[in-house]
Design an enzyme around this catalytic site. Sequence first.
Site, PDB file in Angstrom:
ATOM      1  N   GLU A 170       0.315  -1.554   0.264  1.00 13.33           N
ATOM      2  CA  GLU A 170       0.211   0.280  -0.264  1.00 13.33           C
ATOM      3  C   GLU A 170       0.789   1.485   0.083  1.00 13.33           C
ATOM      4  O   GLU A 170       0.653   1.789   0.756  1.00 13.33           O
ATOM      5  CB  GLU A 170      -1.020  -0.089   0.731  1.00 13.33           C
ATOM      6  N   GLU A 179      -5.634 -10.600  -1.302  1.00 13.71           N
ATOM      7  CA  GLU A 179      -6.169 -11.023   0.240  1.00 13.71           C
ATOM      8  C   GLU A 179      -8.439 -10.739  -0.265  1.00 13.71           C
ATOM      9  O   GLU A 179      -9.173 -10.004   0.110  1.00 13.71           O
ATOM     10  CB  GLU A 179      -6.085  -9.507   0.628  1.00 13.71           C
TER      11      GLU A 179
HETATM   12  C1  XIL Z   1      -6.320  -6.941   8.117  1.00 14.57           C
HETATM   13  C2  XIL Z   1      -6.440  -8.166   9.337  1.00 14.57           C
HETATM   14  O1  XIL Z   1      -6.914  -8.643   8.401  1.00 14.57           O
HETATM   15  C3  XIL Z   1      -7.110  -7.644  10.432  1.00 14.57           C
HETATM   16  O2  XIL Z   1      -6.951  -8.907  11.843  1.00 14.57           O
HETATM   17  C4  XIL Z   1      -6.111  -6.958  11.270  1.00 14.57           C
HETATM   18  O3  XIL Z   1      -7.302  -6.462  12.808  1.00 14.57           O
HETATM   19  C5  XIL Z   1      -5.771  -5.583  10.122  1.00 14.57           C
HETATM   20  O4  XIL Z   1      -5.383  -6.023   9.448  1.00 14.57           O
HETATM   21  N1  XIL Z   1      -4.712  -4.913   3.934  1.00 14.57           N
HETATM   22  C6  XIL Z   1      -3.971  -5.799   3.973  1.00 14.57           C
HETATM   23  C7  XIL Z   1      -3.921  -6.883   5.586  1.00 14.57           C
HETATM   24  O5  XIL Z   1      -2.591  -5.876   3.805  1.00 14.57           O
HETATM   25  O6  XIL Z   1      -3.416  -7.195   6.198  1.00 14.57           O
HETATM   26  C8  XIL Z   1      -4.957  -6.050   6.064  1.00 14.57           C
HETATM   27  O7  XIL Z   1      -5.690  -7.392   6.578  1.00 14.57           O
HETATM   28  C9  XIL Z   1      -6.389  -6.374   5.470  1.00 14.57           C
HETATM   29  C10 XIL Z   1      -6.470  -5.349   4.620  1.00 14.57           C
END
Ligand code: XIL
Length: 367
Positions: free
Chosen positions: A154, A259
Amino acid sequence: MNKKLLFLCLAMMPLASMAQQGLKDAIGKYCLIGAAINQWQSDGQVPEGDAIVDKHFNCAVAENCMKPESLAPAEGIFDFRVADKFVSYCQQHKLKVLGHCLVWHSQAPDWWFTNGYTASPASKEVLRERLIKHIKTVVGHFKGQVHGWDVVNEAIEDDGSFRKSPYFNLLGEEFIELAFRTAHEADPDAELYYNDYSMAGEKKREAVCRLVMNLKAKGLRIDGVGMQSHNGLDYPNLEEYEKSMDAFAACGVKVMITELDLNVLPSPEGFGGADISQNFEMQQKLNPYTAGLPKDKQKEVDARWLQLFNIFYKHRSQISRINLWGVSDGGSWLNGWPVKGRTNYPLLFDRQYKEKPVINEIIKLYQ
Ligand code: XIL
């Protein structure tokens, strides 16, 4: 129908709705397919989740335990206990390990961007040294065990500019180069990726392509671009989503869906992207399905899953991994973000860890 036959049919019903094959049997012919695993599961407390992993997945990402906040709780201290357990979990369940993530403005420990424990910001030199030390230590620790790393997460805004994170503000865009170079030195065999959300946006797509080409022009290793894909029923624009896949592939890197989940709840006003710092107040109208999804909504959700997987199938020569962000609905972060305490249905396994029928349809696409 006589009673015996009726009983037999009823007894066989759950079997009939369960996929005979796993996702990995079908999709695995073309790319890796996996999920983000939370700490409860990698600590061995979720046997129902283990059964899903064994049947359906061949790779995994740690949902949180490899982030700087977890690995580097205090300056000079590294804590690999939970992450090491995750890696042995993956070995035990025959899952390729993906590392997430080395450099990210979120989920960095409190001390990271400051001078000692004071509120004054760290200097450029200090942040640079911390970055190098972190990457060397972490990538070095898992050398040979991690298939590929999300090196930078990001770093680009939706308008294509660099995110004004402390990394960028102090080190300029070179922090990205530095991160990729250091990661490669620490484990020359590991694949290295850039990962981000809202990757269907034109400006972001162009900026990511520039970043990839720039790293390549400098002779640095970058193997892939991760499209996070925290998708919804009406976003992203699928044509633009596909354009990004084509554009990243044309830059000579692998495309990864890193994701994947599907938000089925109404979005609060002003919500967009996947910046984890977004937080909206709970309102009843934002949480309409606490008692389950109505049939027509379920239909809409299934159709959206199939639309997405049709695209992944179409782009199968470009996509090297599809990774869901979580295993079952109950464990998804989307129950707590961007509004706390909602009941969401964003994954392919329900709250009882049962396969959703759409899995069968997804498998059929790949057969
Ligand atoms: C999220 C996790 O799923 C949660 O448990 C945590 O509280 C916050 O982060 N983008 C990403 C991930 O790259 O690492 C994030 O994961 C979701 C958004």
